[in-house]
Motif scaffolding. Structure first.
Motif, PDB file in Angstrom:
ATOM      1  N   ALA A   1      24.580  76.281  13.912  1.00 20.36           N
ATOM      2  CA  ALA A   1      25.080  77.003  14.960  1.00 20.36           C
ATOM      3  C   ALA A   1      26.135  76.475  15.992  1.00 20.36           C
ATOM      4  O   ALA A   1      27.208  77.165  16.440  1.00 20.36           O
ATOM      5  N   GLU A   2      25.837  75.573  16.475  1.00 21.82           N
ATOM      6  CA  GLU A   2      26.679  74.699  17.590  1.00 21.82           C
ATOM      7  C   GLU A   2      27.848  74.470  16.624  1.00 21.82           C
ATOM      8  O   GLU A   2      28.965  74.516  17.373  1.00 21.82           O
ATOM      9  N   HIS A   3      27.870  73.954  15.549  1.00 23.09           N
ATOM     10  CA  HIS A   3      29.031  73.656  14.686  1.00 23.09           C
ATOM     11  C   HIS A   3      29.915  74.751  14.701  1.00 23.09           C
ATOM     12  O   HIS A   3      31.196  74.665  14.765  1.00 23.09           O
TER      13      HIS A   3
ATOM     14  N   ILE B   1      33.880  75.158  16.282  1.00 23.22           N
ATOM     15  CA  ILE B   1      34.962  75.498  15.393  1.00 23.22           C
ATOM     16  C   ILE B   1      35.624  76.882  15.776  1.00 23.22           C
ATOM     17  O   ILE B   1      36.881  76.875  16.052  1.00 23.22           O
ATOM     18  N   ALA B   2      34.844  77.773  16.316  1.00 22.74           N
ATOM     19  CA  ALA B   2      35.400  79.063  16.741  1.00 22.74           C
ATOM     20  C   ALA B   2      36.187  78.869  18.253  1.00 22.74           C
ATOM     21  O   ALA B   2      37.089  79.572  18.211  1.00 22.74           O
ATOM     22  N   ALA B   3      35.473  77.943  18.871  1.00 17.52           N
ATOM     23  CA  ALA B   3      36.185  77.699  20.301  1.00 17.52           C
ATOM     24  C   ALA B   3      37.406  76.667  20.104  1.00 17.52           C
ATOM     25  O   ALA B   3      38.167  76.564  20.966  1.00 17.52           O
TER      26      ALA B   3
ATOM     27  N   SER C   1      40.538  76.068   6.382  1.00 17.50           N
ATOM     28  CA  SER C   1      39.656  76.005   5.164  1.00 17.50           C
ATOM     29  C   SER C   1      38.519  74.775   4.965  1.00 17.50           C
ATOM     30  O   SER C   1      37.560  74.998   4.284  1.00 17.50           O
ATOM     31  N   GLY C   2      38.945  73.991   5.654  1.00 15.55           N
ATOM     32  CA  GLY C   2      38.082  72.614   5.605  1.00 15.55           C
ATOM     33  C   GLY C   2      36.963  72.925   6.446  1.00 15.55           C
ATOM     34  O   GLY C   2      35.636  72.684   6.239  1.00 15.55           O
ATOM     35  N   ASP C   3      37.053  73.553   7.579  1.00 20.99           N
ATOM     36  CA  ASP C   3      36.141  74.045   8.375  1.00 20.99           C
ATOM     37  C   ASP C   3      35.063  74.931   7.789  1.00 20.99           C
ATOM     38  O   ASP C   3      33.784  74.948   7.694  1.00 20.99           O
TER      39      ASP C   3
END
Length: 90
Positions: free
Chosen positions: A31-33, A37-39, A49-51
């Motif tokens: 969830a932190e990851h 990514i969203a931030a 796509s990699g994320d």
């Protein structure tokens, strides 16, 4: 035989609690990851796509662990039911 079943069920219960604790920790990390990514939108070194692939891999791993945990709960239930039947029949 009943004593060994109780010992096995007790061991599995303790092991399953440890596994559930690790599962929660890994779910929180995922969830932190995802929040990270969203931030931080992708840039030249990261791609969307990699994320997504990494998040999907993490989610797949967690789902497999969830299935294993659920199977453990089912196994313990069956062991306890067998023990109860064995004791009742004695």
């Amino acid at each position: 035989m009943t004593d060994s079943q109780l010992t096995a069920a007790s061991f599995m219960t303790r092991s399953l609690k440890d596994e559930e604790h690790r599962f929660v920790q890994e779910a929180e990390l995922m969830a932190e990851h995802a929040a990270s990514i969203a931030a931080n939108p992708p840039n030249g070194q990261r791609t969307a796509s990699g994320d997504l692939i990494r998040l999907i891999q993490e989610a797949t791993f967690l789902l497999k662990r969830a299935v294993t945990i659920e199977a453990g709960h089912e196994t313990i239930g069956l062991m306890n039911a067998e023990t109860a039947t064995t004791i009742k029949d004695s």
